[in-house]
Design an enzyme around this catalytic site. Structure first.
Site, PDB file in Angstrom:
ATOM      1  N   CYS A  80       0.825  -1.212   0.000  1.00  0.00           N
ATOM      2  CA  CYS A  80       0.000   0.000   0.000  1.00  0.00           C
ATOM      3  C   CYS A  80       0.857   1.259   0.000  1.00  0.00           C
ATOM      4  O   CYS A  80       0.352   2.353  -0.254  1.00  0.00           O
ATOM      5  CB  CYS A  80      -0.948   0.018   1.200  1.00  0.00           C
ATOM      6  SG  CYS A  80      -0.077   0.015   2.777  1.00  0.00           S
TER       7      CYS A  80
ATOM      8  N   CYS B  23      -2.651  -3.159   8.575  1.00  0.00           N
ATOM      9  CA  CYS B  23      -2.220  -1.823   9.016  1.00  0.00           C
ATOM     10  C   CYS B  23      -1.701  -1.882  10.453  1.00  0.00           C
ATOM     11  O   CYS B  23      -0.768  -1.162  10.815  1.00  0.00           O
ATOM     12  CB  CYS B  23      -3.375  -0.831   8.923  1.00  0.00           C
ATOM     13  SG  CYS B  23      -4.330  -0.954   7.403  1.00  0.00           S
TER      14      CYS B  23
END
Ligand code: FES
Length: 142
Positions: free
Chosen positions: A34, A105
């Site tokens: 990402c 994350c």
């Protein structure tokens, strides 16, 4: 609702954002997929090995910001040995959950804390077990 109240709170009002100019350890990690980057700064009391302060800078998604925010709260005033046990799972639990596709994350938060501790150890010539500083459950008994 996709995100818990806690995630939204830490995303909107992140705690401990910023840099520590005279940090004892700085760790930077990123997720190649990402492109998000997280930098963690820690101050350590060298006598007690307690983390006295932590700040972060995260260039990334809302979940990365929320996880780094709560991770700083979870390690401040904790001995390094305890901070090293902070798993991404514990971070997710503290936030009352994250959607499955956002769990990666929280891995950044765990890795950033470990990278900052590693930097502190390296700068102070403290030897350590590499296994403890890898992401995932630490196999050592602290
Ligand atoms: Fe990359 Fe959240 S999408 S850290």
């Amino acid at each position: 609702m996709l995100y818990s109240e806690k995630v939204m709170d830490h995303f909107r009002n992140p705690r401990n954002v910023g840099e520590i100019a005279d940090a004892d350890g700085v760790g930077e990690v990123g997720n190649a997929k990402c492109g998000d980057i997280m930098r963690m700064y820690i101050k350590v009391d060298k006598k007690t090995m307690v983390i006295t302060d932590a700040k972060f800078m995260t260039f990334g998604c809302g979940s990365a910001i929320a996880t780094s925010s709560i991770a700083t709260e979870m390690i401040i005033n904790k001995p390094i040995s305890e901070a090293l046990q902070l798993s991404n799972k514990a971070v997710v639990e503290a936030l009352d959950g994250l959607p499955a596709h956002k769990v990666h994350c929280s891995v950044l938060a765990e890795e950033a804390v470990k990278a900052a501790v590693k930097d502190f150890y390296d700068k102070n010539g403290i030897s350590y077990n590499e296994e403890c500083l890898k992401s995932g459950e630490c196999p050592c008994v602290h």
